[in-house]
Design an enzyme around this catalytic site. Structure first.
Site, PDB file in Angstrom:
ATOM      1  CE  LYS B 104      -2.785   2.658   3.411  1.00 20.66           C
ATOM      2  NZ  LYS B 104      -3.486   3.714   4.029  1.00 20.66           N
ATOM      3  N   GLY B 165      -8.222   9.278   8.852  1.00 21.42           N
ATOM      4  CA  GLY B 165      -8.386   9.555  10.217  1.00 21.42           C
ATOM      5  C   GLY B 165      -9.640  10.848  10.188  1.00 21.42           C
ATOM      6  CB  ALA B 191      -8.197   7.624   3.631  1.00 23.40           C
ATOM      7  N   GLY B 192     -10.877   7.981   5.045  1.00 26.86           N
ATOM      8  CA  GLY B 192     -11.972   9.298   5.557  1.00 26.86           C
ATOM      9  C   GLY B 192     -13.486   8.746   6.085  1.00 26.86           C
ATOM     10  CG  ASN B 213      -6.055   1.735  11.331  1.00 25.98           C
ATOM     11  OD1 ASN B 213      -4.725   1.020  11.056  1.00 25.98           O
ATOM     12  ND2 ASN B 213      -7.080   1.334  12.458  1.00 25.98           N
ATOM     13  CB  THR B 214      -9.055   5.857  12.143  1.00 21.83           C
ATOM     14  OG1 THR B 214      -8.284   5.872  12.169  1.00 21.83           O
ATOM     15  CG2 THR B 214      -9.848   6.807  13.550  1.00 21.83           C
TER      16      THR B 214
END
Lengths: 82, 262
Positions: B104, B165, B191-192, B213-214
């Site tokens: 990645k 995040g 992301a986001g 992830n977050t």
């Protein structure tokens, strides 16, 4: 790799060597190769990567790749990340 | 014929996946909790970072002790790299440690936004593709950059929905739709994503997968959120394949207009 002219001489004056490992100075009993260095450091050899003076040392070459005083070593592993 | 998730797999980098949810392994309070979240998410691809071994405390457990490598494809990232050279080095270290060619690819352009430096990203993609990597680049929502990444040999493009995040969801749906029309490689929102509906929207737009992830690890109950994300991605994929009705300004009655008893 520059070796001292006499390896016997090397052993007499250098029974330890100092490496810069992950940015820290570490003095180890004289080790001759990457595999021995990892063993001295107590690092399990699986799932890590080793870089010596900016070049990756392939796992199969650990036992035949010499480390010398003042070499710069990076040892990395996987951690949590996104 | 009715579409079925069971017959639908994602082809990526020469492999196929049943799950279209990719998840990160960072920010969990424990490896045990992370493992439970991985389980609940149904994910088959998990991202990891490459960092220095701690020399002074060797007692720490290894992340990979908690990830069954027969079930999960490990996707090392180049997070924290700010130049193409750093990212290429990190990718090579990850390949050596993980014995896998997948990466990645992140080349960060700015600490505050963590937006990608797309110029350096393209340069790094070219080098890594040449060196045999399956490159999955984290990019912005720019269709032109996406096309250039595809042309450079990227196995997918991974546009951000919003800053890493941030949990703000898909900020520019129009651009994501244009990216989907522009490239033929899989488009993975990276992301986001903040909550389940964000993931569903990404999939309803036609994205091939979502990486987060977050959104999971940062939730009060990461295991429950992982389960929600699994269903959200499936729901979005199903809705996309089912073909939604067009949006109309005015009502159309659902019940017959004839035969009303008065």
């Amino acid at each position: 790799m520059i070796w001292p002219r006499s390896s016997r001489y090397y052993c007499v004056v250098k029974d330890h060597l100092t490496l810069v490992i992950n940015g820290e100075n570490r003095t180890l009993p004289a080790v001759s190769n990457v595999l021995e260095m990892l063993s001295q450091l107590g690092i399990a050899p699986d799932r890590i990567a080793v870089e010596l003076n900016g070049r990756i040392v392939r796992r199969r070459d650990w036992a035949v790749t010499a480390v010398s005083d003042r070499d710069k070593v990076e040892i990395v592993q996987f951690v949590g990340g996104g | 014929m009715t579409y079925s998730l069971a017959d639908d797999s994602l082809a990526l980098g020469g492999r196929t996946f049943r799950s279209r949810l990719f998840i990160g392994t960072g920010k969990y309070s424990s490896f045990t909790l992370m493992r439970e979240a991985l389980e609940a998410s149904g994910a088959e691809v998990v991202t990891v970072a490459v960092r220095r071994v701690n020399l002074s405390d060797r007692s720490k457990e290894s992340l990979l002790d908690y990830i069954d490598r027969d079930r999960f494809t490990i996707l090392p990232n180049t997070a924290g790299c700010y130049t193409a050279e750093e990212a290429i080095r990190a990718a090579n270290l990850g390949r050596e440690a993980g014995l896998s060619d997948w990466v990645k690819l992140e080349v960060i352009g700015d600490e505050k936004t963590l937006f990608p430096d797309t110029e350096a990203l393209l340069a790094a993609t070219r080098v890594l593709v040449r060196d045999g990597f399956v490159v999955l680049p984290y990019t912005n929502d720019d269709p032109i950059v996406a096309r250039k990444l595809q042309d450079a040999g990227a196995a997918a493009v991974m546009p951000l929905g919003a800053p890493i995040g941030s949990g703000m969801g898909i900020q520019n749906r129009a651009n994501i739709r244009i990216i989907l029309e522009t490239v033929s490689v899989p488009v993975i929102i990276d992301a986001g994503v903040g909550t389940a509906s964000d993931a569903t929207i990404a999939m309803e737009l036609g994205c091939h997968a979502v990486l987060m992830n977050t959104g999971i690890a940062g939730a009060d109950d990461p295991v429950a959120m992982a389960a929600a994300m699994k269903r959200a991605v499936e729901a979005g994929r199903l809705a996309y394949k089912a073909g939604r009705i067009p949006k109309r300004l005015y009502a159309t009655a659902s019940s017959p207009l004839q035969g009303i008893s008065r």
